[in-house]
Design an enzyme around this catalytic site. Structure first.
Site, PDB file in Angstrom:
ATOM      1  N   LYS A  26       0.842  -1.209   0.000  1.00 36.71           N
ATOM      2  CA  LYS A  26       0.000   0.000   0.000  1.00 36.71           C
ATOM      3  C   LYS A  26       0.870   1.249   0.000  1.00 36.71           C
ATOM      4  O   LYS A  26       0.625   2.187  -0.763  1.00 36.71           O
ATOM      5  CB  LYS A  26      -0.904  -0.009   1.243  1.00 36.71           C
ATOM      6  CG  LYS A  26      -1.736   1.254   1.410  1.00 36.71           C
ATOM      7  CD  LYS A  26      -2.504   1.269   2.720  1.00 36.71           C
ATOM      8  CE  LYS A  26      -1.600   1.514   3.912  1.00 36.71           C
ATOM      9  NZ  LYS A  26      -2.331   1.835   5.148  1.00 36.71           N
ATOM     10  N   ASP A 323       3.346  -1.044  11.953  1.00 32.70           N
ATOM     11  CA  ASP A 323       2.219  -1.835  11.443  1.00 32.70           C
ATOM     12  C   ASP A 323       2.417  -3.320  11.727  1.00 32.70           C
ATOM     13  O   ASP A 323       1.533  -3.993  12.250  1.00 32.70           O
ATOM     14  CB  ASP A 323       2.028  -1.593   9.939  1.00 32.70           C
ATOM     15  CG  ASP A 323       1.472  -0.205   9.654  1.00 32.70           C
ATOM     16  OD1 ASP A 323       0.989   0.446  10.607  1.00 32.70           O
ATOM     17  OD2 ASP A 323       1.505   0.234   8.494  1.00 32.70           O
ATOM     18  N   ARG A 354      -5.112   2.001  17.968  1.00 34.56           N
ATOM     19  CA  ARG A 354      -4.759   0.583  17.949  1.00 34.56           C
ATOM     20  C   ARG A 354      -4.276   0.057  19.297  1.00 34.56           C
ATOM     21  O   ARG A 354      -4.400  -1.140  19.562  1.00 34.56           O
ATOM     22  CB  ARG A 354      -3.694   0.324  16.872  1.00 34.56           C
ATOM     23  CG  ARG A 354      -4.265   0.394  15.471  1.00 34.56           C
ATOM     24  CD  ARG A 354      -3.211   0.231  14.399  1.00 34.56           C
ATOM     25  NE  ARG A 354      -3.826  -0.007  13.101  1.00 34.56           N
ATOM     26  CZ  ARG A 354      -3.159   0.027  11.951  1.00 34.56           C
ATOM     27  NH1 ARG A 354      -1.867   0.293  11.951  1.00 34.56           N
ATOM     28  NH2 ARG A 354      -3.783  -0.205  10.813  1.00 34.56           N
ATOM     29  N   ARG A 398      -5.885  -4.132   9.904  1.00 35.88           N
ATOM     30  CA  ARG A 398      -4.836  -4.873  10.614  1.00 35.88           C
ATOM     31  C   ARG A 398      -5.386  -5.587  11.858  1.00 35.88           C
ATOM     32  O   ARG A 398      -4.903  -6.647  12.233  1.00 35.88           O
ATOM     33  CB  ARG A 398      -3.663  -3.963  10.962  1.00 35.88           C
ATOM     34  CG  ARG A 398      -3.039  -3.366   9.719  1.00 35.88           C
ATOM     35  CD  ARG A 398      -1.554  -3.180   9.764  1.00 35.88           C
ATOM     36  NE  ARG A 398      -1.108  -2.571   8.517  1.00 35.88           N
ATOM     37  CZ  ARG A 398      -0.885  -3.223   7.389  1.00 35.88           C
ATOM     38  NH1 ARG A 398      -1.044  -4.540   7.340  1.00 35.88           N
ATOM     39  NH2 ARG A 398      -0.504  -2.591   6.293  1.00 35.88           N
TER      40      ARG A 398
END
EC number: 2.5.1.19
Length: 440
Positions: A26, A323, A354, A398
């Protein structure tokens, strides 16, 4: 497997084995699209990712007058470069979903536009509700130092924003590097087309440096050199033009590789192709973390292979792989001893917060978790201790992919809104299940 539009249930997996060809990255896909659009000449991009974020970038470029042709499977894109800054009709609004890799770089690139025969006009950048919660102030402040005119349309410091075509003068710019490397990436990619030379000074500790390396290497591929002074200062000559490299291969997504590599480290053997030891993506270093935990790693030019080992917990700063580090959080449940993932404050400004999301969902499967301001501490579970849970995914691709690993226990897991993986990996669950063998 039981699957519908709202949820997918993965049954217990006894082992995982096979080979995965990774979808395009990405980060690389959206950088390559923008640089190709600004460059002089035609560029053919191969292994382009077909996902929501890339689609938002493609739609925006079309609205800005860029012509391109996509292959039927959307993996090859031929772009006619403009060889100049974008121009637009006043009143244009670009909807960018929740694509930070489109919002941030386009914000900077659009500031390069100078008044045309209509004089000064405005363009609006907006997105989904979550995009309106993702900060952009550090980037806007930096661009305004270089002469940009940007206005917040709703909440101060957040999209949507309106940009006027005043051009970028260059000069000395200070930018805060402590929240997101995407702000610096956006500024770096725009700087060569500013009217004068730009000197960018980083305030605070720059996060996610490997993502800056990606940006600098790609700018070099498109004919622009940047002087990097120890990630504290960047010098960019102004009044330059990007040159098409004619062809550019988008590497496989190293962040997407992490789920398969981690699954193999826990229960099997998997080879991922499309990313290897020469990759420009920092997330390839995820494999090194698995090796430190006890997995067996084999590197090739275009592949990484992982085989299971006796995993041990780890205490590590993972700011360089924010990530992929999420995948370590679920992998930690299968290790011996506690795991601490440190220096990950920027998890809080991603597709969702997150850190809180990960802590909340890990507790649902029975884990003992401590959530700090910029770290997470996770205690492991025996395979029989895992509890079945419905995992909220918070519209975060994710989160959905990380929690697929829970099925490697003796318990099934239900993942809500599995289609949120469309952001980077629309076929993730089909690919994952193709490699798995059920508990008999």
């Amino acid at each position: 497997m039981i699957k519908d539009a709202t949820a997918i249930t993965l049954n217990p997996i006894s082992y995982i084995e096979g080979e995965v060809r990774l979808p395009g990255s990405k980060s690389l896909s959206n950088r390559a699209l923008l640089l190709s659009a600004l460059a002089k000449g035609k560029t053919t991009l191969t292994n382009l990712l077909d996902s929501d974020d890339v689609r938002h970038m493609l739609n925006a470029l079309k609205e800005l007058g860029v012509t391109y042709q996509l292959s039927e499977d959307k993996s090859v894109c031929e772009i006619e470069g403009l060889g100049r800054a974008f121009e637009w009709q006043s009143g244009l609004a670009l909807f960018l979903g929740n694509a930070g890799t489109a919002m941030r770089p386009l914000t900077a690139a659009l500031c390069l536009s100078t008044p045309n025969k209509e004089g000064k006009n405005e363009i609006v950048l907006t997105g989904e509700p979550r995009m309106k919660e993702r900060p952009i102030q550090h980037l806007v402040d930096a661009l305004c130092q270089a002469g940009a005119e940007i206005q917040y349309l709703e909440q101060e410091g957040y999209p949507p924003i309106a940009i006027r075509n005043t051009g970028l003068k260059g000069g000395r710019i200070q930018i805060d590097g402590s929240v997101s490397s995407q702000f610096l990436t956006a500024l770096l990619m725009a700087a060569p087309m500013a009217e004068a030379d730009t000197e960018i000074e980083i305030i605070g500790e720059l996060v996610s440096k490997p993502y800056i390396d990606i940006t600098l290497k790609m700018m070099q591929t498109f004919g622009v050199e940047v002087e990097n002074q120890a990630y504290q200062r960047f010098l960019v000559k102004g009044h330059q033009q990007y040159q098409s490299p004619h062809r550019f291969l988008v590497e496989g997504d190293a962040s997407s590789a992490s789920y398969f590599l981690a699954a193999a480290a826990i229960k099997g053997k998997v080879k991922v192709t499309g990313v290897g030891k020469n990759s420009i993506q920092g997330d390839r270093l995820f494999a090194d973390v698995l090796e430190k935990m006890g997995a067996h790693i084999t590197w090739g030019d275009d592949f990484i292979q992982v085989e299971k080992g006796n995993l041990k917990g780890i205490d590590m700063d993972m700011n360089h792989i924010p990530d992929a580090a999420m995948t370590i959080a679920t992998t930690a449940l299968f290790a011996e001893g506690e795991t601490v993932i440190r220096n990950i404050y920027n998890w809080r400004v991603k597709e969702t917060d997150r850190l809180t999301a990960m802590a909340t969902e890990l507790r649902k499967v029975g884990a003992e978790v401590e959530e700090g301001e910029d770290f997470i501490r996770i205690q492991p579970l025996n395979l029989a201790q895992f509890q079945h849970a419905e995992i909220e995914t918070y519209n975060d691709h994710r989160m959905a992919m990380c929690f697929a690993l829970i099925a490697l226990s003796q318990t099934s897991v239900t993942i809500l809104d599995p289609s949120c993986t469309a952001k980077t990996f629309p076929t993730f669950f089909d690919t994952f299940l193709r490699l798995t063998h059920a508990e008999s």
